[in-house]
Design an enzyme around this catalytic site. Structure first.
Site, PDB file in Angstrom:
ATOM      1  N   SER A  28       0.852  -1.194   0.000  1.00  0.00           N
ATOM      2  CA  SER A  28       0.000   0.000   0.000  1.00  0.00           C
ATOM      3  C   SER A  28       0.888   1.244   0.000  1.00  0.00           C
ATOM      4  O   SER A  28       2.051   1.170   0.358  1.00  0.00           O
ATOM      5  CB  SER A  28      -0.872   0.016   1.255  1.00  0.00           C
ATOM      6  OG  SER A  28      -1.569  -1.185   1.351  1.00  0.00           O
ATOM      7  N   GLY A  29       0.294   2.354  -0.381  1.00  0.00           N
ATOM      8  CA  GLY A  29       1.068   3.602  -0.413  1.00  0.00           C
ATOM      9  C   GLY A  29       1.204   4.103  -1.837  1.00  0.00           C
ATOM     10  O   GLY A  29       0.791   3.431  -2.794  1.00  0.00           O
ATOM     11  N   SER A  30       1.817   5.281  -1.973  1.00  0.00           N
ATOM     12  CA  SER A  30       1.849   5.907  -3.301  1.00  0.00           C
ATOM     13  C   SER A  30       2.716   5.132  -4.294  1.00  0.00           C
ATOM     14  O   SER A  30       2.338   4.977  -5.463  1.00  0.00           O
ATOM     15  CB  SER A  30       2.323   7.354  -3.190  1.00  0.00           C
ATOM     16  OG  SER A  30       3.584   7.420  -2.578  1.00  0.00           O
ATOM     17  N   ALA A  83       8.721   1.239   1.264  1.00  0.00           N
ATOM     18  CA  ALA A  83       9.008   1.351   2.697  1.00  0.00           C
ATOM     19  C   ALA A  83       9.149   2.837   3.021  1.00  0.00           C
ATOM     20  O   ALA A  83       9.188   3.686   2.118  1.00  0.00           O
ATOM     21  CB  ALA A  83      10.296   0.610   3.032  1.00  0.00           C
ATOM     22  N   ASP A  84       9.231   3.142   4.287  1.00  0.00           N
ATOM     23  CA  ASP A  84       9.394   4.546   4.694  1.00  0.00           C
ATOM     24  C   ASP A  84      10.852   4.902   4.944  1.00  0.00           C
ATOM     25  O   ASP A  84      11.285   6.022   4.667  1.00  0.00           O
ATOM     26  CB  ASP A  84       8.556   4.817   5.944  1.00  0.00           C
ATOM     27  CG  ASP A  84       7.076   4.637   5.655  1.00  0.00           C
ATOM     28  OD1 ASP A  84       6.571   5.361   4.783  1.00  0.00           O
ATOM     29  OD2 ASP A  84       6.446   3.753   6.247  1.00  0.00           O
ATOM     30  N   GLY A  95       4.771   1.223   7.302  1.00  0.00           N
ATOM     31  CA  GLY A  95       3.506   1.437   8.003  1.00  0.00           C
ATOM     32  C   GLY A  95       3.014   2.867   7.958  1.00  0.00           C
ATOM     33  O   GLY A  95       2.030   3.202   8.600  1.00  0.00           O
ATOM     34  N   GLY A  96       3.709   3.681   7.167  1.00  0.00           N
ATOM     35  CA  GLY A  96       3.278   5.075   7.014  1.00  0.00           C
ATOM     36  C   GLY A  96       1.822   5.161   6.567  1.00  0.00           C
ATOM     37  O   GLY A  96       1.098   6.083   6.917  1.00  0.00           O
ATOM     38  N   GLU A 103       0.773  -6.085   5.617  1.00  0.00           N
ATOM     39  CA  GLU A 103       2.002  -6.039   4.811  1.00  0.00           C
ATOM     40  C   GLU A 103       3.037  -7.018   5.359  1.00  0.00           C
ATOM     41  O   GLU A 103       3.716  -7.713   4.607  1.00  0.00           O
ATOM     42  CB  GLU A 103       2.571  -4.614   4.808  1.00  0.00           C
ATOM     43  CG  GLU A 103       1.728  -3.661   3.984  1.00  0.00           C
ATOM     44  CD  GLU A 103       2.173  -2.207   4.061  1.00  0.00           C
ATOM     45  OE1 GLU A 103       1.672  -1.421   3.268  1.00  0.00           O
ATOM     46  OE2 GLU A 103       3.012  -1.866   4.914  1.00  0.00           O
TER      47      GLU A 103
END
Ligand code: 5RP
Length: 218
Positions: A28-30, A83-84, A95-96, A103
Site C-alpha cells: 500500500s502507499g503511493s 518502505a518509509d 507502516g506510514g 504487509e
C-alpha cells in the site's frame, strides 16, 4: 526529477519481475499505487493478487485482477511494496500508510520481496521517520507510558482504525541503532499487534531509484 516521477519510474521498472501465472502480493502507499497503475498491461500474466489493504484491493479489482485471500494459498510468489526508511542492512520502517500488519504477514509468506525505494528513503540509522505500531485500543495509555520510559515520543494517529480494528501510535524521537534489540524490547509489551520494523525477512530484490539512475540491490 521530482520524487513523484522517481516513484513512477521505479514502479514501471518493477514490471520486469512479473512472470506468467504469478501470484503477486501488493503493498500500500503511493509507490505501490503507481505500480498497480502499470500492471494492467500485464494483467493476463497474473494469476491473482493478495492485497495488503482495501485501497489496493479496490484498485486491483478495477483492473479485473483476481484477488486471493492469503488463506487460500500456500505462499505468494512475489511481494511488491515500498518502505518509509531503509538502512544498509535492508532493515526497514514501514507502516506510514497504516497497513503494516497485513504487509508484514504477506511479505513473510512470500518467496521473494521486491522493495521499490526512492533514494530519499535510504538512511544510516532508522528512526527519523516515526515508527508506527499497531496496538489494540485497550492498551493505548499503558503503551504510551512505556514508550515515554524508553525515550520515545508517542503520538496517537487520530481518526484511524486499522482494517484489523486496532489503532496506530507513531513513535517519534528514535535513533534505532540496533533494530533487532529494539524490536524485542517493545514486542514484549502486551497489546502490541505489529511493529513497523521489518527485519525478519529481508527484501531480496531492491529497486533503488535515484534522480537519474536505477540501482538494483540484491
Ligand atoms: C504503507 C507502507 C508504505 O510502503 C510506505 O508508507 C511508503 O509509502 P509511499 O510509497 O507512499 O512512500 O508501508 O503502510
Amino acid at each position: 526529477m521530482k520524487i513523484k516521477k522517481i516513484k513512477k519510474t521505479s514502479g514501471l521498472y518493477a514490471l520486469k519481475y512479473i512472470k506468467p501465472n504469478i501470484i503477486i502480493g501488493i503493498g500500500s502507499g503511493s509507490t505501490s499505487n503507481y505500480f498497480i497503475n502499470y500492471i494492467y498491461m500485464f494483467r493476463n500474466m497474473i494469476k491473482a493478487a493478495v492485497s495488503s489493504s482495501k485501497k489496493s484491493t479496490s484498485k486491483l479489482k478495477k483492473l479485473n485482477i483476481p484477488i486471493f485471500n492469503l488463506n487460500m494459498i500456500k505462499y505468494v510468489d512475489l511481494y511488491i511494496d515500498s518502505a518509509d526508511e531503509v538502512n544498509k542492512k535492508m532493515q526497514m520502517i514501514k507502516g506510514g500508510g497504516g497497513a503494516l500488519t497485513k504487509e508484514k504477514i504477506i511479505s513473510i509468506n512470500s518467496k521473494r520481496f521486491l522493495c521499490i525505494l526512492d533514494f530519499k528513503k535510504k538512511v544510516n540509522i532508522l528512526g527519523n521517520f516515526p515508527l508506527p505500531i499497531e496496538i489494540i485500543p485497550f492498551s493505548k495509555s499503558f503503551i504510551k507510558n512505556k514508550i515515554i520510559e524508553i525515550g520515545g515520543i508517542p503520538k496517537y494517529r487520530k481518526n484511524i482504525i486499522t482494517e484489523n480494528g486496532n489503532i496506530i501510535i507513531d513513535i517519534y524521537n528514535l535513533r534505532i541503532k540496533n533494530p533487532i534489540k529494539f524490536k524485542k524490547k517493545i514486542y514484549s509489551l502486551p497489546g502490541i499487534v505489529t511493529i513497523g520494523l521489518f527485519l525478519k525477512k529481508k527484501s531480496n530484490i531492491n529497486i533503488l531509484s535515484f534522480k537519474k539512475k536505477i540501482k538494483i540491490i540484491n
